[in-house]
Design an enzyme around this catalytic site. Structure first.
Site, PDB file in Angstrom:
ATOM      1  N   HIS A  25       0.827  -1.205   0.000  1.00  0.00           N
ATOM      2  CA  HIS A  25       0.000   0.000   0.000  1.00  0.00           C
ATOM      3  C   HIS A  25       0.864   1.258   0.000  1.00  0.00           C
ATOM      4  O   HIS A  25       0.583   2.212  -0.728  1.00  0.00           O
ATOM      5  CB  HIS A  25      -0.931   0.012   1.221  1.00  0.00           C
ATOM      6  CG  HIS A  25      -2.108  -0.886   1.098  1.00  0.00           C
ATOM      7  ND1 HIS A  25      -2.057  -2.200   1.481  1.00  0.00           N
ATOM      8  CD2 HIS A  25      -3.360  -0.664   0.643  1.00  0.00           C
ATOM      9  CE1 HIS A  25      -3.246  -2.752   1.271  1.00  0.00           C
ATOM     10  NE2 HIS A  25      -4.050  -1.846   0.755  1.00  0.00           N
ATOM     11  N   HIS A  74       1.685  -3.361   9.478  1.00  0.00           N
ATOM     12  CA  HIS A  74       3.060  -3.261   8.983  1.00  0.00           C
ATOM     13  C   HIS A  74       3.963  -2.642  10.040  1.00  0.00           C
ATOM     14  O   HIS A  74       3.524  -1.831  10.849  1.00  0.00           O
ATOM     15  CB  HIS A  74       3.143  -2.388   7.723  1.00  0.00           C
ATOM     16  CG  HIS A  74       2.688  -3.074   6.483  1.00  0.00           C
ATOM     17  ND1 HIS A  74       3.402  -4.077   5.879  1.00  0.00           N
ATOM     18  CD2 HIS A  74       1.582  -2.906   5.731  1.00  0.00           C
ATOM     19  CE1 HIS A  74       2.759  -4.496   4.813  1.00  0.00           C
ATOM     20  NE2 HIS A  74       1.639  -3.806   4.705  1.00  0.00           N
TER      21      HIS A  74
END
Length: 113
Positions: A25, A74
């Site tokens: 992303h 993340h």
């Protein structure tokens, strides 16, 4: 060389089967927003519009990366790696645009009618 770093254990994500490094992303937001920002800034007729285009691109890129860390999907280094790869692509696009402008293949500012 492949990376297979597991995702953080902060959130139970039964639907995530991909590795954590780098953040896709973050990388794709940097590729998209920074490339568009750089190209729009090159075509902007004045300095305030150039600053606005690039600032908006940086802001959107940062928000996406920070959201990945905030959501716990993340590690910060995953996001940083994604940003670096995306920024490298944007720099490549900027360099190509510079070469094309110098050769006269594209205009540097929009023509006014």
């Amino acid at each position: 060389m492949t990376y297979n770093r597991p995702r953080p254990d902060l959130v139970n994500m039964s639907h995530q089967f991909t590795a954590s490094f780098p953040s896709g992303h973050s990388m794709l937001s940097a590729v998209t927003f920074l490339t568009i920002g750089v190209l729009l800034a090159r075509l902007a007729p004045n300095r305030p519009l150039r600053i606005y285009a690039f600032s908006a691109a940086i802001f959107l890129t940062l928000i996406v990366g920070i959201s990945r860390i905030y959501m716990g999907v993340h590690y910060p280094t995953d996001v940083l790696a994604g940003w670096c790869l995306g920024a490298a692509w944007a720099l490549l696009c900027s360099a190509i645009a510079t070469v094309l402008q110098r050769r006269g293949k594209v205009i540097s500012t929009p023509e006014t009618t």
